[in-house]
Design a protein around this motif. Structure first.
Motif, mmCIF file in Angstrom:
data_model
loop_
_atom_site.group_PDB
_atom_site.id
_atom_site.type_symbol
_atom_site.label_atom_id
_atom_site.label_comp_id
_atom_site.label_asym_id
_atom_site.label_seq_id
_atom_site.Cartn_x
_atom_site.Cartn_y
_atom_site.Cartn_z
ATOM 1 N N GLU A 1 0.570 -1.410 -0.006
ATOM 2 C CA GLU A 1 -0.038 0.134 -0.022
ATOM 3 C C GLU A 1 0.790 1.151 -0.069
ATOM 4 O O GLU A 1 0.781 2.067 -0.720
ATOM 5 N N ALA B 1 1.010 4.098 -3.090
ATOM 6 C CA ALA B 1 0.637 5.198 -2.617
ATOM 7 C C ALA B 1 1.437 6.440 -3.172
ATOM 8 O O ALA B 1 1.136 7.558 -3.256
ATOM 9 N N THR C 1 -12.366 8.885 6.183
ATOM 10 C CA THR C 1 -10.983 8.100 5.592
ATOM 11 C C THR C 1 -11.391 7.763 4.104
ATOM 12 O O THR C 1 -10.364 7.823 3.327
ATOM 13 N N THR C 2 -12.544 7.425 4.107
ATOM 14 C CA THR C 2 -12.743 6.964 2.737
ATOM 15 C C THR C 2 -12.771 8.209 1.841
ATOM 16 O O THR C 2 -12.045 8.032 0.818
ATOM 17 N N ARG D 1 -9.151 8.612 1.027
ATOM 18 C CA ARG D 1 -8.578 7.453 0.380
ATOM 19 C C ARG D 1 -8.905 7.765 -1.248
ATOM 20 O O ARG D 1 -8.338 6.999 -1.999
ATOM 21 N N ILE E 1 -6.490 5.546 -3.731
ATOM 22 C CA ILE E 1 -5.840 4.299 -3.201
ATOM 23 C C ILE E 1 -7.098 3.479 -2.624
ATOM 24 O O ILE E 1 -6.671 2.394 -2.465
ATOM 25 N N ALA E 2 -8.045 4.019 -2.568
ATOM 26 C CA ALA E 2 -9.168 3.096 -2.197
ATOM 27 C C ALA E 2 -9.471 2.377 -3.397
ATOM 28 O O ALA E 2 -10.094 1.074 -2.905
ATOM 29 N N MET F 1 0.749 10.358 0.578
ATOM 30 C CA MET F 1 -0.063 10.055 1.494
ATOM 31 C C MET F 1 0.616 9.537 2.749
ATOM 32 O O MET F 1 1.780 8.903 2.510
ATOM 33 N N PHE G 1 0.261 7.328 6.361
ATOM 34 C CA PHE G 1 -0.830 6.503 6.622
ATOM 35 C C PHE G 1 -0.747 6.622 8.337
ATOM 36 O O PHE G 1 -0.011 7.287 9.030
ATOM 37 N N ASP H 1 -3.614 10.296 7.214
ATOM 38 C CA ASP H 1 -4.705 9.706 7.785
ATOM 39 C C ASP H 1 -4.151 9.277 9.194
ATOM 40 O O ASP H 1 -3.466 8.434 9.656
#
Lengths: 326, 280
Positions: free
Chosen positions: A212, A216, B70-71, B74, B79-80, B115, B117, B201
């Motif tokens: 991930e 990303a 968060t949705t 993302r 990235i979702a 991003m 995390f 996030d």
């Protein structure tokens, strides 16, 4: 059966003491040893015997093989001849010689060829199944790969003798299709499923967070695999390859059938060779128990045992290294 | 003319990231979301989102668990999409281009939109390779010398205030760093490709108060040069570390305004109740 069981069944092993301490029968029933306790003990001991038997069998086999072969190693064997000569003439009436060089080289050559064929395919299959395939394709492939592992080795030998033999003769124009190439291809096919399965496990063990993170940052799927997943899984992948080597190295029947079984130092992949395992399988039945020939075959067995033991040990340590390191 | 483009292209030249280019771009929002609906399979997570994220500001997204913040985050770098069963309608414009358009390549988009995390997730490589990871991916075939790479690494690590503590162990594994250092590294590795937007996030939820403070300071440092969008559960953090705040509830944006205003004089009852801790 323990005596408590057929005694006073209502107290379940706490008769006397339990009853005296707790008074009413109901209390001792609640805290006493009930059926589940005995079941637990029974299962634990059965499982224990099963677990220990693995050690017992390994040691037993090693002791047996050593006992049979040790006499030869200590008294008859000429180490220089054994490892340096290709003259494997155990049945010679004038002067039997036990030069195992051609057999050792034959096994190594065939195993090496098998790895050349199967490592790229197995790792490729593992990467495809683990990183690219999705859903039903992935599940189907996994089942098929596992099915491949279930094909009996004599069937592989059969394929080697018939299909592969003809294929090699026709494609490469060689006079004999039963040769190192044939055995290598067959062994490669046999070693591929275990390598694929273990390699895929190794890829699966790489935390998804790495993928991930890389995605990303804009990495493509191949970049993720090449730059992140493979380096992270390299120990597991090496372990998979080593297990494949062990599988190919120890295989007997298919090699016996496909390799041509002629004592010969190979100079090309299309030469017939003979493997250590195949020699034992073919000759042991025709030797007198306790004879030099018989013991020489057991010495080959010790050699095989030691090499496969170290290959498996190395594979195990390498795979374990992954978990220990992180 | 130097409009960024996320389409498939061989040229990986950095498109218009200098930020000081044309004046109208400065006032234009960095991210402009219109009528965004988002589904996980048959479950709808976002409803008719309309939102403009101002350029160069820190905007925080707050709201109770499961409200879709968060949705939303993302979906801005897509990235979702990794999940494979998501579906969207509406538009998200990043630097003027709708990134939900089928012609947009996520790879190019993610160069513009970095991003960070929830859990620090440095790659299992050396510190140096972590900082250079995205840069190496995006520079294509262009040859970059070692000294040039060194300069990139130093600049990125200096920016996140990590240089002094790691400069002597750049070749050690990044996983050996403390969580705070790892999270700073995860921010540092975005900088060499000069993203225009950084999504975060809950970047401090795995850190202790000192680490949280350090990362917040760093966000403040990056403000202006980068547009930062941060999801947080911590209302105090939103209050002290962001300039604008978006309050979300049940997959909808309830309120969006300057942070001080939203916390002092919320316009909606739901916002007031949430920031006073009556639910959530």
């Amino acid at each position: 059966m323990p005596p408590e069981m057929d005694g006073n069944s209502s107290t379940y092993g706490l008769e006397g003491k339990g009853a005296a301490l707790r008074g009413p029968e109901g209390a001792s029933r609640r805290y006493g040893r009930d059926w589940a306790w005995w079941q637990d003990k029974l299962v634990a001991s059965v499982v224990f015997v099963g677990g220990v038997s693995a050690i017992v069998f390994v040691l037993g086999i090693f002791a047996f093989v050593t006992r049979e072969g040790l006499g030869f190693i200590l008294h008859t064997m000429d180490v220089r001849e054994f490892f340096g000569s290709i003259a494997w003439r155990p049945t010679s009436l004038i002067r039997p010689t036990y030069g195992a060089l051609a057999l050792i080289v034959g096994t190594a050559f065939v195993t090496g060829l098998a790895m050349v064929f199967s490592v790229p395919f197995s790792l490729g299959a593992a990467i495809f199944i683990g990183e690219f395939a999705k859903g039903r394709v992935r599940e189907t492939l996994k089942i098929l790969v596992e099915l491949l592992a279930a094909v009996p080795s004599v069937v592989w030998g059969f394929i080697g003798m018939t299909v592969m033999n003809e294929f090699l003769i026709r494609t490469f124009g060689v006079p004999v299709g039963l040769n190192a190439m044939n055995a290598g291809l067959i062994l490669g096919l046999m070693a591929a499923p275990i390598m694929t399965t273990i390699a895929e496990d190794a890829l699966k063990a790489v935390p998804d967070g790495y993928r991930e993170a890389a995605e990303a940052m804009g990495a493509t799927r191949w970049q993720v695999v090449w730059r992140v997943v493979l380096p992270a899984a390299k120990n597991g992948l090496l372990g998979a390859v080593l297990l494949g080597v062990g599988r190919a190295f120890g295989e007997t029947m298919a090699v016996l059938m496909a390799s041509g079984h002629s004592i010969h130092l190979p100079t090309s992949p299309f030469d017939s060779v003979r493997a250590l395992t195949a020699t034992i399988a073919a000759e042991l039945g025709e030797t007198a128990v306790g004879s030099d020939h018989y013991r020489a075959l057991f010495t080959l067995g010790i050699l095989l045992f030691v090499v496969t033991f170290f290959i498996n040990l190395a594979a195990d340590l390498v795979v374990r290294g992954v978990r220990g390191g992180r | 003319m130097d409009k960024p483009t996320f389409e498939r292209s061989a040229g990986i030249s950095a498109p218009g990231t200098e930020g000081t280019g044309d004046p109208p771009a400065l006032s234009a929002p960095a991210v402009e979301i219109r009528q965004l609906n988002f589904w996980y399979g048959s479950f709808q997570a976002l409803f008719d989102i309309d939102l403009e994220i101002r350029r160069g500001r820190i905007t925080s997204l707050i709201g109770p668990s499961g409200c879709g913040k968060t949705t939303l985050l993302r979906s801005i770098n897509r990235i979702a999409d990794r999940l494979g069963y998501v579906r969207t309608t509406g538009s998200i414009r990043v630097l003027g281009q709708n990134i939900l358009d089928p012609s947009v390549e996520p790879v190019q988009l993610r160069k513009q939109v970095g991003m960070v995390f929830q859990r620090p997730n440095p790659l299992p490589l050396s510190i140096r390779d972590n900082v250079l990871f995205a840069h190496r991916i995006h520079r294509g075939k262009e040859a970059v010398g070692r000294s040039e790479e060194d300069a990139i690494v130093e600049a990125a690590l200096r920016k996140v205030l990590l240089w002094d503590s790691v400069k002597d162990r750049l070749h050690q594994k990044a996983l050996g760093l403390t969580l705070e250092e790892q999270q700073k590294l995860c921010i540092a590795r975005l900088l060499p490709v000069k993203p225009s937007v950084i999504l975060m996030d809950e970047p401090c939820s795995a850190l202790d108060p000192a680490g949280t403070e350090a990362v917040e300071e760093l966000m403040w440092e990056l403000r202006g040069e980068y547009t930062i969008l941060i999801v947080t559960h911590n209302m105090a953090q939103a209050r002290r570390a962001s300039e604008e705040t978006v309050f979300m509830l049940m997959g909808r944006v309830v309120e969006h305004g300057p942070t001080q205003e939203l916390f002092l004089t919320p316009r909606h009852r739901a916002t007031a109740d949430y920031i006073e801790g009556r639910y959530g």
